[in-house]
Design a protein around this motif. Structure first.
Motif, PDB file in Angstrom:
ATOM      1  N   ILE A  18      29.593  27.612   9.027  1.00  0.00           N
ATOM      2  CA  ILE A  18      29.194  27.956  10.409  1.00  0.00           C
ATOM      3  C   ILE A  18      30.247  27.394  11.379  1.00  0.00           C
ATOM      4  N   SER A  19      30.648  28.351  12.113  1.00  0.00           N
ATOM      5  CA  SER A  19      31.732  27.889  13.181  1.00  0.00           C
ATOM      6  C   SER A  19      33.036  27.076  12.462  1.00  0.00           C
ATOM      7  N   GLY A  20      33.215  27.791  11.336  1.00  0.00           N
ATOM      8  CA  GLY A  20      34.314  27.060  10.714  1.00  0.00           C
ATOM      9  C   GLY A  20      34.067  25.846   9.806  1.00  0.00           C
ATOM     10  N   ILE A  21      32.796  25.326   9.831  1.00  0.00           N
ATOM     11  CA  ILE A  21      32.628  23.995   9.433  1.00  0.00           C
ATOM     12  C   ILE A  21      31.932  24.210   7.918  1.00  0.00           C
ATOM     13  N   PRO A  22      32.387  23.896   6.763  1.00  0.00           N
ATOM     14  CA  PRO A  22      31.765  24.424   5.491  1.00  0.00           C
ATOM     15  C   PRO A  22      30.368  23.531   5.403  1.00  0.00           C
ATOM     16  N   VAL A  23      29.610  24.305   4.890  1.00  0.00           N
ATOM     17  CA  VAL A  23      28.128  23.896   4.364  1.00  0.00           C
ATOM     18  C   VAL A  23      27.913  23.947   3.107  1.00  0.00           C
ATOM     19  N   TYR A  24      27.968  22.846   2.423  1.00  0.00           N
ATOM     20  CA  TYR A  24      27.883  23.195   0.827  1.00  0.00           C
ATOM     21  C   TYR A  24      26.499  23.118   0.544  1.00  0.00           C
ATOM     22  N   LEU A 173      33.666  12.382  10.029  1.00  0.00           N
ATOM     23  CA  LEU A 173      32.137  12.048   9.556  1.00  0.00           C
ATOM     24  C   LEU A 173      31.708  13.280   8.833  1.00  0.00           C
ATOM     25  N   LEU A 174      30.822  12.877   7.831  1.00  0.00           N
ATOM     26  CA  LEU A 174      30.198  13.752   6.789  1.00  0.00           C
ATOM     27  C   LEU A 174      28.854  13.789   7.069  1.00  0.00           C
ATOM     28  N   ALA A 175      28.162  14.752   7.256  1.00  0.00           N
ATOM     29  CA  ALA A 175      26.643  14.895   7.376  1.00  0.00           C
ATOM     30  C   ALA A 175      25.810  15.327   6.081  1.00  0.00           C
ATOM     31  N   ASP A 176      24.897  14.875   5.325  1.00  0.00           N
ATOM     32  CA  ASP A 176      24.420  15.059   4.353  1.00  0.00           C
ATOM     33  C   ASP A 176      22.808  15.135   4.414  1.00  0.00           C
ATOM     34  N   PHE A 177      22.267  16.246   3.847  1.00  0.00           N
ATOM     35  CA  PHE A 177      20.779  16.163   4.131  1.00  0.00           C
ATOM     36  C   PHE A 177      20.176  16.594   2.614  1.00  0.00           C
ATOM     37  N   ASP A 187       8.771  18.062  11.035  1.00  0.00           N
ATOM     38  CA  ASP A 187       9.900  16.986  10.885  1.00  0.00           C
ATOM     39  C   ASP A 187      10.996  17.467  11.678  1.00  0.00           C
ATOM     40  N   PHE A 188      11.300  18.596  12.243  1.00  0.00           N
ATOM     41  CA  PHE A 188      12.291  19.045  12.846  1.00  0.00           C
ATOM     42  C   PHE A 188      12.048  18.922  14.432  1.00  0.00           C
ATOM     43  N   ASP A 189      11.548  17.722  14.671  1.00  0.00           N
ATOM     44  CA  ASP A 189      10.850  17.567  16.032  1.00  0.00           C
ATOM     45  C   ASP A 189      12.258  17.173  17.098  1.00  0.00           C
ATOM     46  N   GLY A 190      11.725  16.904  18.377  1.00  0.00           N
ATOM     47  CA  GLY A 190      12.727  16.456  19.432  1.00  0.00           C
ATOM     48  C   GLY A 190      13.576  15.122  19.023  1.00  0.00           C
ATOM     49  N   THR A 191      12.767  14.366  18.313  1.00  0.00           N
ATOM     50  CA  THR A 191      13.668  13.174  17.924  1.00  0.00           C
ATOM     51  C   THR A 191      14.630  13.457  17.102  1.00  0.00           C
ATOM     52  N   PHE A 192      14.543  14.127  15.821  1.00  0.00           N
ATOM     53  CA  PHE A 192      15.285  14.415  14.800  1.00  0.00           C
ATOM     54  C   PHE A 192      16.495  15.126  15.330  1.00  0.00           C
ATOM     55  N   ARG A 193      16.139  16.247  16.101  1.00  0.00           N
ATOM     56  CA  ARG A 193      17.172  16.850  16.888  1.00  0.00           C
ATOM     57  C   ARG A 193      18.169  16.199  17.594  1.00  0.00           C
ATOM     58  N   ALA A 194      17.600  15.052  18.537  1.00  0.00           N
ATOM     59  CA  ALA A 194      18.453  14.485  19.628  1.00  0.00           C
ATOM     60  C   ALA A 194      19.476  13.432  18.537  1.00  0.00           C
ATOM     61  N   LYS A 195      18.811  13.091  17.195  1.00  0.00           N
ATOM     62  CA  LYS A 195      19.558  11.910  16.581  1.00  0.00           C
ATOM     63  C   LYS A 195      20.879  12.836  15.839  1.00  0.00           C
ATOM     64  N   ALA A 196      20.020  14.111  15.180  1.00  0.00           N
ATOM     65  CA  ALA A 196      21.055  14.606  14.015  1.00  0.00           C
ATOM     66  C   ALA A 196      22.257  15.601  14.986  1.00  0.00           C
ATOM     67  N   ALA A 197      21.853  15.983  15.837  1.00  0.00           N
ATOM     68  CA  ALA A 197      22.743  17.083  16.644  1.00  0.00           C
ATOM     69  C   ALA A 197      24.226  16.579  16.884  1.00  0.00           C
ATOM     70  N   PRO A 198      24.377  15.061  17.203  1.00  0.00           N
ATOM     71  CA  PRO A 198      25.540  14.663  17.819  1.00  0.00           C
ATOM     72  C   PRO A 198      26.404  14.290  16.283  1.00  0.00           C
ATOM     73  N   LEU A 199      25.711  13.986  15.346  1.00  0.00           N
ATOM     74  CA  LEU A 199      26.292  13.664  14.168  1.00  0.00           C
ATOM     75  C   LEU A 199      26.877  15.217  13.620  1.00  0.00           C
ATOM     76  N   VAL A 200      26.063  16.291  13.595  1.00  0.00           N
ATOM     77  CA  VAL A 200      26.414  17.596  13.223  1.00  0.00           C
ATOM     78  C   VAL A 200      27.526  17.958  13.928  1.00  0.00           C
ATOM     79  N   ARG A 201      27.735  17.871  15.320  1.00  0.00           N
ATOM     80  CA  ARG A 201      28.795  18.559  16.043  1.00  0.00           C
ATOM     81  C   ARG A 201      30.073  17.646  15.734  1.00  0.00           C
ATOM     82  N   ARG A 202      30.032  16.502  15.001  1.00  0.00           N
ATOM     83  CA  ARG A 202      31.204  15.491  14.714  1.00  0.00           C
ATOM     84  C   ARG A 202      31.579  15.941  13.480  1.00  0.00           C
ATOM     85  N   ALA A 203      30.974  16.540  12.521  1.00  0.00           N
ATOM     86  CA  ALA A 203      30.943  16.488  11.128  1.00  0.00           C
ATOM     87  C   ALA A 203      32.093  17.424  10.635  1.00  0.00           C
ATOM     88  N   LYS A 204      32.857  16.928   9.673  1.00  0.00           N
ATOM     89  CA  LYS A 204      33.959  17.831   9.192  1.00  0.00           C
ATOM     90  C   LYS A 204      33.368  18.719   8.029  1.00  0.00           C
TER      91      LYS A 204
END
Length: 242
Positions: A18-24, A173-177, A187-204
């Protein structure tokens, strides 16, 4: 002949970019280990993991295998490379970040590693510099215990992450789910999105464990399916990374 790589392995065939980021994407969570080794070896540096999971998955590396061989859990100070059962198992294998063979790590993962042991194994082998484990419930003593063993560890729960920011996590940074973190669609609510989105944007890189058995055990809505959770998560990742 070219060496066997993650792109050749059928257990990662669901994986995407996704946009050049590998998602395994894979079934069992211990299969994250060969993916983490691939990413860290290609980048030439250890990664800082943030994982979202109903379980901590921070058992000692190869703990189950040691127990099967010796009949006892490894004593304090005899984990990882320090344990003779493991040092014998790893003899001649190329598992460290700076000497990485995907095939060696993949075979060891399938043959000997439990799906609660991938994080500390990744730290032991130089793939992970630190890890932050986000679960549904609190584990107040786990970070202290892990740090006493030399790991750079942090734990927090969904209930306690209001004061936490992903900006505290160093790069790369590496994001894992693990999909069993998500018990229902909300569970994909506003709080989760607010916390997870900055991590995802920085993830290699991003890793996703489907863990269908544990997903069904942990889900809070009886009609919620593993496929729905994966679809919601991938949709969220596309939205954040687009």
């Amino acid at each position: 002949m070219a060496s066997y790589q993650i792109e050749d392995c059928k257990l990662y065939r669901q994986s995407i970019q996704i946009s050049g980021i590998p998602v395994y994407i894979f079934e069992e969570h211990h299969l994250a280990l060969p993916a983490w080794g691939t990413v860290s070896s290609r980048l030439g540096t250890p990664l800082n993991l943030v994982t979202f999971d109903s379980h901590t998955d921070t058992h000692l590396s190869f703990n189950r295998h040691i127990f099967e061989v010796t009949g006892a859990a490894p004593p304090l100070g005899m984990y990882g490379w320090k344990n003779p059962v493991i040092s014998s198992l790893l003899n001649g294998r190329h598992v460290r970040r700076e000497d990485f063979s995907f095939e060696d790590v993949f075979r060891l993962t399938l043959g000997y590693l439990k799906n609660t042991e991938q994080i500390l194994t990744g730290a032991d082998w130089g793939y992970l510099a630190s890890y932050t484990v986000i679960t549904r419930s609190d584990h107040p003593d786990y970070a202290r215990d892990d740090r006493l063993m030399g790991y750079d560890a942090a734990y927090l729960s969904k209930a306690s992450w209001d004061s936490w920011s992903g900006e505290q996590v160093r790069e790369p940074l590496l994001a894992d789910f693990d999909l069993d973190f998500f018990g229902c669609s909300t569970d994909f609510d506003g709080t989760f999105r607010a916390k997870a989105a900055p991590l995802v944007r920085r993830a290699k890189a991003i890793t996703i464990a489907r863990e269908p058995r544990f997903f069904d055990e942990c889900k809070t809505s009886p009609d919620y399916t593993n496929a729905q959770a994966l679809e919601q998560l991938v949709s969220f990742l596309r939205e954040v990374l687009s």
